[in-house]
Design a protein around this motif. Sequence first.
Motif, short mmCIF file in Angstrom:
data_model
loop_
_atom_site.label_atom_id
_atom_site.label_comp_id
_atom_site.label_asym_id
_atom_site.label_seq_id
_atom_site.Cartn_x
_atom_site.Cartn_y
_atom_site.Cartn_z
N VAL A 5 43.55 31.33 35.90
CA VAL A 5 43.44 32.71 35.14
C VAL A 5 43.89 33.62 35.92
CG1 VAL A 5 41.75 33.89 33.91
CG2 VAL A 5 41.44 31.36 34.31
N VAL A 6 44.86 34.50 35.03
CA VAL A 6 45.27 35.61 35.65
C VAL A 6 44.57 36.87 35.38
CG1 VAL A 6 47.69 35.01 35.62
CG2 VAL A 6 46.82 36.11 33.77
N VAL A 59 38.91 24.67 40.91
CA VAL A 59 39.15 24.38 42.39
C VAL A 59 40.56 24.20 42.74
CG1 VAL A 59 36.80 24.08 43.24
CG2 VAL A 59 38.31 22.22 42.53
N TYR A 60 41.40 23.47 41.56
CA TYR A 60 42.48 23.06 41.62
C TYR A 60 43.63 23.62 40.93
CZ TYR A 60 40.74 20.89 37.39
OH TYR A 60 39.91 20.87 36.14
N ALA A 61 43.12 25.10 40.59
CA ALA A 61 43.96 26.04 39.83
C ALA A 61 45.20 26.46 40.76
CB ALA A 61 43.21 27.18 39.35
N GLU A 62 46.54 26.25 40.11
CA GLU A 62 47.46 26.33 40.78
C GLU A 62 48.70 27.12 40.02
OE1 GLU A 62 50.90 23.45 42.74
OE2 GLU A 62 49.39 22.66 41.66
N LYS A 63 48.69 26.94 38.84
CA LYS A 63 49.80 27.70 37.97
C LYS A 63 49.37 29.02 37.15
CE LYS A 63 52.52 23.89 39.00
NZ LYS A 63 53.56 24.07 39.98
N ASP A 64 49.73 30.27 37.71
CA ASP A 64 49.40 31.27 37.08
C ASP A 64 49.80 31.36 35.65
OD1 ASP A 64 48.21 32.95 39.03
OD2 ASP A 64 50.39 32.81 40.00
N MET A 106 56.14 34.82 35.45
CA MET A 106 55.08 35.52 36.46
C MET A 106 55.48 35.81 37.82
SD MET A 106 52.07 36.20 35.61
CE MET A 106 50.58 35.73 34.02
N GLN A 107 56.81 35.15 38.03
CA GLN A 107 57.37 35.54 39.39
C GLN A 107 58.35 36.72 39.05
OE1 GLN A 107 56.27 34.26 41.96
NE2 GLN A 107 54.75 33.38 40.65
N ALA A 142 52.52 38.38 38.93
CA ALA A 142 51.45 37.86 39.18
C ALA A 142 50.62 38.40 40.19
CB ALA A 142 51.76 36.24 39.73
N GLU A 143 51.34 38.89 41.33
CA GLU A 143 50.65 39.54 42.47
C GLU A 143 50.36 40.91 41.76
OE1 GLU A 143 52.83 38.32 46.51
OE2 GLU A 143 54.20 38.95 44.92
#
Length: 415
Positions: free
Chosen positions: A67-68, A194-199, A100-101, A164-165
């Motif tokens: 989640v962003v 706890v395994y969230a990874e991809k924005d 996002m990058q 994303a930042e």
Amino acid sequence: MKHIPNIEIKDYQYELPEKSIAKYPLPERDASKLLIYKNGLIETSQYKFLPRFLPENTTLVFNNTKVVEARLQFLKPTGGQIEVFCLEPYDDNEDIIMAMQTTGKVNWKCLIGGAKKWKSGNLEKNINTPNGTVLLQANKKEQISETGVFVIEFSWNNETLSFAEILHYAGIIPLPPYLNRETEKEDAVRYQTVYAEKDGSVAAPTAGLHFTTQLLNELQGNGIKEAYITLHVGAGTFKPVKANEIANHEMHAEFIDVQKNTIRHLLQQLNAPIIAVGTTSLRTLESLYWIGVKIHEWFQIHQNYNGLTDLNVEQWAPYHSNNKSITSSEALQAILNWMDAKGTERLITKTSIIIVPGYTFKIIKGLITNFHQPQSTLLLLIAAIIGTEWKKLYQFALNNNFRFLSYGDGSLLWL
């Protein structure tokens, strides 16, 4: 339209008292109650004991989207507040993870709170970052839908920072509207798996909120396999069904991103239980079948993949397909063949699939999920799995003080 099930949304109503809606998470993720439904029988437990209820060699499929901080609040020079809610990249074909990058400047589809107050000019916001103060500017370019979606050009004066930042430092985690409260500090951690990874998501895949690192390790120790897919949850997940008949409801499209190794694993595990953790994982897994059907049918006609560019799964595609004889293994193998031919390790496309009673499941054997709102497409999905028994199950949960919706308890439902 003749293939679309004739379903009236009023048949999926139940009384959800405000006291049954979980406004905050429990102190421990895996202390949430777990209702197990199998062969018409109901059993109750807690998530921490989930390994007891899964046969060895089961595969749990998790959605690793993150989640962003999609809510951006700006102050106009006159003092009025404008909120910009970031939805997804403006380019529908763009890989959301790559978007996002992006650094320096990006175009994004957004909802605007107080849009009428923003007549012209840029909005500006100073952001404190580890790299110093950064100036974020928002420029309203055009309105692209009657529902109030605008294209916003964001730009910032530090090209070492990704979008994303920028969102992380400037934005606020968006909570579901039915919680009726502002985002608090704790939500930044607890409204994230706890395994969230991809924005990319604007809402959490909430079934996964119950899992801890310890529980994942215990499941693995019991011979339970893990697989990860990505579906970036859009704001449309909260869109109410306003049509009397579900045939007139328009589903939102969401990005999915699946690795070749995951598809290969699913193909190998089709004869063992595959359990989707959350409705987003389920919709992605079932979408894979229909993507495979599309690829298989194309290859049967053309004997190559030239010209096959649209792999999106439309809302009613499963109900219109004339070729339902393709097996699940053939469909998944077709995707792998296409990926080999294209030289890609990731399948990136969109799905609008809606799963309603009458749907025949192709990949999953069960679902781990929270308790959903009345008259919602997610409740229809539950009914597609267990039929009219959903009424008995939900009433049992209400009678036994289960907590509902995003921060609430959950269930393990077997087909």
